[in-house]
Design a protein around this motif. Structure first.
Motif, short mmCIF file in Angstrom:
data_model
loop_
_atom_site.label_atom_id
_atom_site.label_comp_id
_atom_site.label_asym_id
_atom_site.label_seq_id
_atom_site.Cartn_x
_atom_site.Cartn_y
_atom_site.Cartn_z
N GLY A 178 -22.80 -23.62 -14.16
CA GLY A 178 -23.73 -24.02 -14.67
C GLY A 178 -23.66 -25.27 -15.64
N VAL A 179 -22.62 -25.93 -14.79
CA VAL A 179 -22.67 -27.34 -15.84
C VAL A 179 -21.93 -28.26 -14.80
N GLN A 180 -22.99 -28.32 -13.25
CA GLN A 180 -21.89 -29.73 -12.09
C GLN A 180 -22.48 -30.73 -12.27
N ALA A 181 -21.43 -31.20 -11.08
CA ALA A 181 -21.73 -32.79 -11.78
C ALA A 181 -23.37 -33.55 -11.21
N GLN A 182 -24.12 -34.46 -11.61
CA GLN A 182 -24.65 -35.02 -11.46
C GLN A 182 -24.96 -36.75 -11.27
N THR B 275 -11.26 -36.38 -5.01
CA THR B 275 -12.43 -36.56 -6.29
C THR B 275 -13.80 -36.27 -5.57
N MET B 276 -13.56 -38.20 -5.26
CA MET B 276 -15.18 -38.22 -4.97
C MET B 276 -15.57 -37.33 -4.18
N TRP B 277 -14.67 -36.55 -2.84
CA TRP B 277 -15.50 -35.60 -1.58
C TRP B 277 -16.40 -34.70 -2.55
N ALA B 278 -15.24 -33.98 -3.32
CA ALA B 278 -15.03 -32.53 -4.22
C ALA B 278 -16.41 -32.54 -4.90
N TYR C 172 -24.36 -31.85 -3.80
CA TYR C 172 -25.30 -31.72 -2.38
C TYR C 172 -25.23 -29.96 -1.67
N ASN C 173 -24.48 -29.71 -2.17
CA ASN C 173 -24.54 -28.29 -1.33
C ASN C 173 -23.15 -27.16 -2.83
N HIS C 174 -24.29 -27.05 -3.50
CA HIS C 174 -23.19 -26.18 -4.21
C HIS C 174 -22.48 -25.18 -4.12
N ASP C 175 -23.20 -23.98 -3.16
CA ASP C 175 -22.91 -23.31 -1.96
C ASP C 175 -22.08 -22.87 -1.50
N ILE D 124 -15.70 -22.92 -0.85
CA ILE D 124 -14.36 -23.43 -1.39
C ILE D 124 -13.08 -23.30 -1.84
N TYR D 125 -13.69 -23.32 -3.37
CA TYR D 125 -13.08 -23.05 -4.43
C TYR D 125 -12.19 -21.76 -4.78
N PHE D 126 -12.69 -21.04 -4.36
CA PHE D 126 -12.84 -19.36 -4.28
C PHE D 126 -11.74 -19.62 -3.14
N LYS D 127 -11.77 -20.09 -2.06
CA LYS D 127 -11.29 -19.78 -0.49
C LYS D 127 -9.56 -20.60 -1.82
#
Length: 293
Positions: free
Chosen positions: A19-23, A73-76, A82-85, A90-93
């Motif tokens: 709901g509140v992703q980095a921008q 952290t910058m990579w994540a 750019y590719n939230h899906d 990866i997060y849940f893996k």
């Protein structure tokens, strides 16, 4: 019960991340140089040889601006934008529900430092658990005393400089052949790029690992942020970060507040366990508690 709690935490984190992703709220310039440092910070000042953390950091410089943050952290955060899906996949893996372990997508070092952004000011951003905070400050130049000592770092002849800055005495080695008045963290203002810096107690050590100029048009210098961020003064930011680092709050309180688990009276108070650590800058009202052995 711990697995259930962890699963609930993952649900909350997923909701927050989705709901509140980095921008990116403002692009300043393209990077002209990216310098990679190892940041070593001591987690236990009474046991310095065994309790420390190494983090790979990036310093991006260009157009009179600079960005200093954890490389991973910058990579994540870039992936999240750019590719939230793919980010969530990866997060849940990394953090399968019920695993009982949490692994950050980037690194445990989550603070961003935006130097001369906006002009004449630094902006600092970090998330503390479920909350996000930022502050803006006027750039306060260090008053360096230049020394005569010389040493080689990454093949560059570096010269010694020392200063007192916000509660610590800093030693820096800068390369006059790299005519950039920049360095790791908030350090800078010397007639050359700082390739190594550490405080006199070596609680914090920044060591250059390498650099590249193959970044123009590929890597930008811009501010990452989120919509639900609180802007507060620098001293309040540091005090709040200190309190959260030392509070040892019961994480189930967040779950109860969210209605995920039922309220339950706390049978025993949470034991206080103060860290033997302080931040790079110590000039804020607080008390440095040390747990006795």
């Amino acid at each position: 019960m711990k697995k259930i709690l962890f699963g609930a935490v993952c649900v909350i984190l997923s909701a927050i991340t989705t709901g509140v992703q980095a921008q990116i709220i403002k692009d300043y310039s393209d990077a002209e140089l990216e310098v990679y440092y190892n940041k070593r910070d001591i987690k236990d000042t009474l046991n310095m040889d065994t309790r420390y953390q190494d983090t790979k950091m990036s310093l991006r410089i260009g157009g009179g601006h600079a960005l200093f943050a954890s490389t991973k952290t910058m990579w994540a955060d870039s992936l999240e934008i750019y590719n939230h899906d793919l980010y969530m996949e990866i997060y849940f893996k990394l953090n399968p529900l019920g695993s009982g372990v949490w692994t950050p997508m980037g690194s445990y070092e989550s603070e961003y430092l935006f130097k001369n952004m906006p002009e004449g000011k630094n902006t600092v951003y970090q998330s503390f658990g479920f909350d996000r905070y930022t502050y803006e400050e006027d750039i306060e130049p260090q008053e360096w005393i230049l020394g005569d000592s010389v040493r080689s770092i990454l093949g560059y002849e570096c010269r010694l400089a020392e200063c007192d800055y916000r509660g610590r005495h800093w030693i820096a080695w800068y390369a006059p052949d790299i005519a950039l008045s920049e360095g790791p963290w908030k350090l800078g203002g010397l007639p050359g790029l700082i390739l190594e810096a550490y405080d006199s107690r070596r609680h914090y050590v920044f060591t250059a690992l390498g650099m590249t100029t193959d970044v123009p048009g590929k890597v930008g210098i811009h501010i990452f942020t989120t919509l639900d961020i609180s802007t507060i003064p620098r001293e309040e930011y540091l005090r709040l970060r200190w309190r959260k680092m030392n509070s040892r709050e019961d994480p189930s309180e967040k779950l109860r507040a969210a209605g995920i688990i039922k309220s339950k009276k706390q049978e025993k108070p949470v034991k206080q366990n103060y860290w033997r650590q302080d931040f790079e800058e110590t000039d804020y009202p607080h008390v440095m508690y040390l747990k006795k052995k």
